[in-house]
Motif scaffolding. Structure first.
Motif, PDB file in Angstrom:
ATOM      1  N   GLU A 389       0.818  -1.207   0.000  1.00 46.70           N
ATOM      2  CA  GLU A 389       0.000   0.000   0.000  1.00 46.70           C
ATOM      3  C   GLU A 389       0.861   1.269   0.000  1.00 46.70           C
ATOM      4  N   ARG A 390       1.976   1.235   0.756  1.00 53.37           N
ATOM      5  CA  ARG A 390       2.795   2.438   0.913  1.00 53.37           C
ATOM      6  C   ARG A 390       3.646   2.755  -0.305  1.00 53.37           C
ATOM      7  N   MET A 391       3.969   1.740  -1.091  1.00 50.93           N
ATOM      8  CA  MET A 391       4.926   1.944  -2.178  1.00 50.93           C
ATOM      9  C   MET A 391       4.462   3.019  -3.159  1.00 50.93           C
ATOM     10  N   ARG A 392       3.169   3.161  -3.340  1.00 44.07           N
ATOM     11  CA  ARG A 392       2.657   4.153  -4.289  1.00 44.07           C
ATOM     12  C   ARG A 392       2.905   5.577  -3.804  1.00 44.07           C
ATOM     13  N   THR A 393       3.153   5.764  -2.499  1.00 43.52           N
ATOM     14  CA  THR A 393       3.329   7.099  -1.938  1.00 43.52           C
ATOM     15  C   THR A 393       4.799   7.478  -1.750  1.00 43.52           C
ATOM     16  N   VAL A 394       5.707   6.584  -2.121  1.00 47.73           N
ATOM     17  CA  VAL A 394       7.136   6.814  -1.896  1.00 47.73           C
ATOM     18  C   VAL A 394       7.628   8.022  -2.695  1.00 47.73           C
ATOM     19  N   ASP A 395       8.404   8.881  -2.036  1.00 53.23           N
ATOM     20  CA  ASP A 395       8.970  10.071  -2.678  1.00 53.23           C
ATOM     21  C   ASP A 395      10.400   9.850  -3.150  1.00 53.23           C
ATOM     22  N   LEU A 596       9.939  13.371   3.454  1.00 50.21           N
ATOM     23  CA  LEU A 596       9.948  12.410   2.348  1.00 50.21           C
ATOM     24  C   LEU A 596       9.588  11.018   2.851  1.00 50.21           C
ATOM     25  N   LYS A 597       8.876  10.278   2.019  1.00 52.62           N
ATOM     26  CA  LYS A 597       8.581   8.876   2.318  1.00 52.62           C
ATOM     27  C   LYS A 597       9.604   8.029   1.571  1.00 52.62           C
ATOM     28  N   VAL A 643      12.195  -2.663  -8.676  1.00 56.92           N
ATOM     29  CA  VAL A 643      11.579  -1.664  -7.802  1.00 56.92           C
ATOM     30  C   VAL A 643      10.445  -0.964  -8.543  1.00 56.92           C
ATOM     31  N   LEU A 644      10.623  -0.779  -9.848  1.00 56.23           N
ATOM     32  CA  LEU A 644       9.565  -0.161 -10.657  1.00 56.23           C
ATOM     33  C   LEU A 644       8.313  -1.025 -10.671  1.00 56.23           C
ATOM     34  N   ALA A 645       8.519  -2.342 -10.679  1.00 59.91           N
ATOM     35  CA  ALA A 645       7.373  -3.250 -10.656  1.00 59.91           C
ATOM     36  C   ALA A 645       6.558  -3.037  -9.392  1.00 59.91           C
ATOM     37  N   MET A 646       7.265  -2.808  -8.263  1.00 57.15           N
ATOM     38  CA  MET A 646       6.568  -2.563  -7.004  1.00 57.15           C
ATOM     39  C   MET A 646       5.733  -1.288  -7.058  1.00 57.15           C
ATOM     40  N   ALA A 652      -1.494   0.325  -9.159  1.00 58.93           N
ATOM     41  CA  ALA A 652      -2.604  -0.402  -9.789  1.00 58.93           C
ATOM     42  C   ALA A 652      -3.466  -1.104  -8.745  1.00 58.93           C
ATOM     43  N   SER A 653      -2.818  -1.742  -7.768  1.00 63.06           N
ATOM     44  CA  SER A 653      -3.582  -2.463  -6.742  1.00 63.06           C
ATOM     45  C   SER A 653      -4.360  -1.494  -5.859  1.00 63.06           C
ATOM     46  N   TYR A 654      -3.792  -0.311  -5.612  1.00 59.97           N
ATOM     47  CA  TYR A 654      -4.520   0.672  -4.804  1.00 59.97           C
ATOM     48  C   TYR A 654      -5.797   1.103  -5.521  1.00 59.97           C
TER      49      TYR A 654
END
Length: 721
Positions: A389-395, A596-597, A643-646, A652-654
């Motif tokens: 869930e968090r990976m989409r918010t990473v800065d 930053l996340k 890492v890009l896949a994550m 997409a999953s979010y």
């Protein structure tokens, strides 16, 4: 204890002054399965014995096996409960089998399912109620408790109610158990990292006594004891070498890919490996005072400080709980005021039961299960749902350099010669000398020559190979004496770099590369540059991350010039160099203090605290057990493009989670008022049976929508420069 750090984290470039020393065999330890870390003797001795295992969310105290076992048993018992339910029979249109006692099958089995299968939700609901943080557990507990009480009232014939919810109770428990079982399979255990750290320590030690060598439990060692560390064995406790010298593999502590020479008077750290010779070590620190134990504490502290934010489904469940509770109260009061106490009970019970839709229990777990499967096919193992869930918010993505952005091994990246000899011939001569050596430098030179077609055509072979410890190697090649070595070798034979090579060699040294000179018959004929080669995939990964609006940072123990050279080559936004192993964790905190996340990518024990501290810890699968256990995500290979896949999968999953929650909760927002009777004045009231059917339809929609995630391409090869 004062822990002495030696050198860099390693650019992969060899230390030319250790060239020629005896080389290690492969690390004798294998990658341990964290699920098998049950008995490590000394292990717990080196950790804080009473460390707390932090498991977040509604699953605290629950295991995957528990949800799995309760699901299967409850599922088997649900079949007869549903089959003998009169309400379900009316919906489907059949007559339940009847025989003496058949009327008690659904109530008795339903009660067992409520107590056995519903126990995790009832306990979790009480916990959420006490903490005043309602979530999924409390919502489920409320629904099954109301269904249980209402069904017994109907079964016992109390009042004039038709609230036979045994089948709905059973199905709700089974589906929620399934959802939580699926979800738990994606969760990582905080204790795993500490177990893996403990596994680095040997159970026994060879203690030197007046009577000779005595094998004792490592946990019984005390400061001042002398132990024999044999070749290929791990150091049982921190100490100083009092006899002998050896090359030590310290990669599990420092992250360095090369071995480090240690001799009398120097410090060695518990968990490191003597690779080539036996040494005697006087113990200076044991138990919680060791360097490894300090890393364990950092991991535990970082894991304890990670976000306690509720998962997305829990937040939705909390809103639904309040919505259902308020709707139920309003419904009951409204029907009482209308003078219909029976309808008040029926309508209120129906509202509270259907307030927890099956789809909500599957909305998130289904997405997580499919995402985990898709990620695995793309070489990414998701261990923690919150990491997804968090990976989409990473800065910013913070990469450890060695073995992640670089290959983590020595490679010849350039050559230079004096006039009169070609670079191919010089390389062929060097390879002929090095062919009998097992040193990483030797392997790099031999490989470079093998990849150079012109060099292979010379067909040179060496004879009379000999090692000049700490200086280089030499042999006779094609009738000439040829030597390969570093600065110390040149000093010993009173030679200097030829003027026409000086500028090039100085430039190599300034960028932090290792330089080996090739000497033939007493004259320097050339030099080779050795570095930790940057992966081709790293360039594509850095660019793709930046194109997605994500900054890229690099952290390393290497000297500033080495780090800056790699950073400039890759176009990295920020470089942290000269970072001591114990300080990587603080660099993550520094980035977080800027708002930053952080997603941290690493592969060593020294990376474990930083992996645990970051919003998303990503371990390289070829790294250590500890790094993998501390991370929420493990990359099966060394390809940083994964890492890009994550990130792509997380985004997409979010979207799918939000869509599924809209379907799941949207049903409630419509069904609850109808079940409460807001359209009763128009002659329409949603019956309990109809509400249950709509609940199933919502579940089917959620399941089908989640399947669309299977179309996402997560292969690293799709990311190109």
């Amino acid at each position: 204890m004062k822990h002495q750090t030696h050198g860099h984290e390693d650019s992969g470039a060899a230390d030319p002054d250790t060239h020629g020393q005896a080389m290690p065999t492969d690390d004798p330890t294998s990658v341990l399965d964290p699920d098998q870390h049950e008995h490590h003797g000394q292990g717990t001795q080196h950790a804080d014995a009473d460390h707390e295992v932090h498991v977040h969310g509604e699953h605290a105290g629950h295991s995957t096996a528990m949800f799995k076992n309760r699901f299967w048993i409850s599922l088997i018992l649900t079949v007869p409960v549903v089959l003998f339910s009169h309400m379900f029979a009316e919906i489907v249109g059949y007559t339940p089998p009847e025989f003496p006692g058949s009327m008690w099958i659904s109530p008795i089995l339903g009660t067992f399912i409520f107590i056995y299968g519903g126990a995790p939700f009832l306990k979790g609901g009480i916990t959420e109620l006490k903490s005043r943080q309602p979530g999924m557990m409390l919502l489920i507990a409320m629904a099954i408790s109301v269904a249980f009480i209402a069904s017994w009232i109907t079964t016992l014939g109390i009042g004039n109610f038709n609230l036979d919810f045994w089948w709905e109770l059973a199905l709700l428990v089974v589906i929620m158990l399934l959802g939580h079982w699926m979800e738990m399979r994606a969760l990582g255990s905080a204790a795993g990292a500490l177990d893996a750290l403990a596994a680095l320590l040997p159970d026994e030690a060879d203690k030197v006594t007046d009577a000779g060598i005595e094998t004792v439990p490592a946990s019984t060692l005390a400061a001042g004891d002398v132990v024999l560390v044999r070749s290929g064995a791990r150091v049982p406790a921190d100490g100083d070498i009092v006899d002998g010298s050896a090359e030590f593999d310290e990669s599990m502590i420092t992250g360095e890919s090369r071995t480090v020479a240690r001799t009398v008077g120097e410090t060695v750290v518990a968990g490191t490996v003597a690779t080539d010779n036996a040494v005697r070590v006087q113990v200076t620190a044991v138990g919680s005072d060791t360097t490894l134990a300090g890393i364990q504490r950092l991991v535990a502290e970082a894991q304890a400080s990670s976000s306690k934010a509720q998962a997305l489904a829990d937040r939705a469940a909390a809103l639904l709980f309040y919505f259902a509770l308020i709707a139920g109260i309003i419904t009951f009061i409204a029907w009482l005021l209308l003078g219909s106490p029976d309808d008040a009970v029926i309508r209120t019970v129906t509202v509270l039961v259907i307030a927890c839709p099956h789809a909500l229990g599957l909305a998130i777990p289904l997405v997580i299960a499919i995402s985990t499967e898709r990620a695995a096919k793309g070489g990414v193992l998701i261990k923690n749902r919150m990491a997804l869930e968090r990976m989409r918010t990473v800065d910013v993505v913070l990469f450890d350099k060695t073995g992640t952005l670089t290959e983590g091994r020595h490679a010849v990246t350039a050559t230079t010669t004096t006039g009169g000899v070609s670079e191919a011939e010089m390389l062929a001569l060097a390879a002929a000398v090095e062919s009998d050596s097992e040193h990483p430098v030797a392997r790099a030179i031999v490989q470079a020559a093998a990849e150079n077609q012109e060099a292979t055509e010379f067909g040179y072979r060496g004879s009379g190979f000999s090692s000049m410890t700490g200086r280089g190697v030499r042999a006779t090649v094609n009738g000439s004496e040829v030597a390969v070595g570093g600065p110390n070798m040149l000093k010993e034979v009173s030679l200097a770099t030829p003027p026409d090579m000086t500028g090039t060699v100085r430039e190599w040294v300034d960028r932090g590369a290792s330089v080996l000179h090739v000497v033939r018959d007493g004259a320097v004929i050339g030099a080779v540059r050795l570095e930790d080669r940057v992966r081709d995939e790293s360039r594509a990964a850095v660019k793709a991350l930046q194109d997605r609006g994500v900054k890229v940072a690099m952290i390393t123990g290497d000297a500033r010039q080495v780090a800056e050279a790699v950073g400039a080559e890759l176009g990295i936004d920020e470089v942290f160099a000269d970072v001591l192993p114990q300080d990587k964790d603080s660099k993550v905190s520094e980035l977080q203090s800027r708002g930053l996340k952080v997603a941290m990518v690493g592969d060593g024990v020294n990376d474990a605290p930083a992996l645990a501290r970051s919003e998303v810890g990503i371990a390289i699968g070829a790294g250590t057990d500890v790094a993998m256990e501390s991370a929420g995500v493990v990359l099966a290979g060394n390809d940083p493009r994964s890492v890009l896949a994550m990130i792509d999968l997380s985004r997409a999953s979010y979207r799918k989670m939000i869509q599924n929650l809209v379907w799941a909760t949207g049903y409630n927002i419509l069904a609850v008022p109808l079940a409460a009777g807001v359209l009763a004045f128009a002659g329409f009231v949603l019956s309990p049976a109809a509400g249950a059917v709509l609940m199933s339809v919502s579940t089917i929609v959620v399941a089908l929508n989640a399947q669309l995630l299977r179309r996402i391409d997560l292969s690293p090869e799709r990311i190109t420069t």
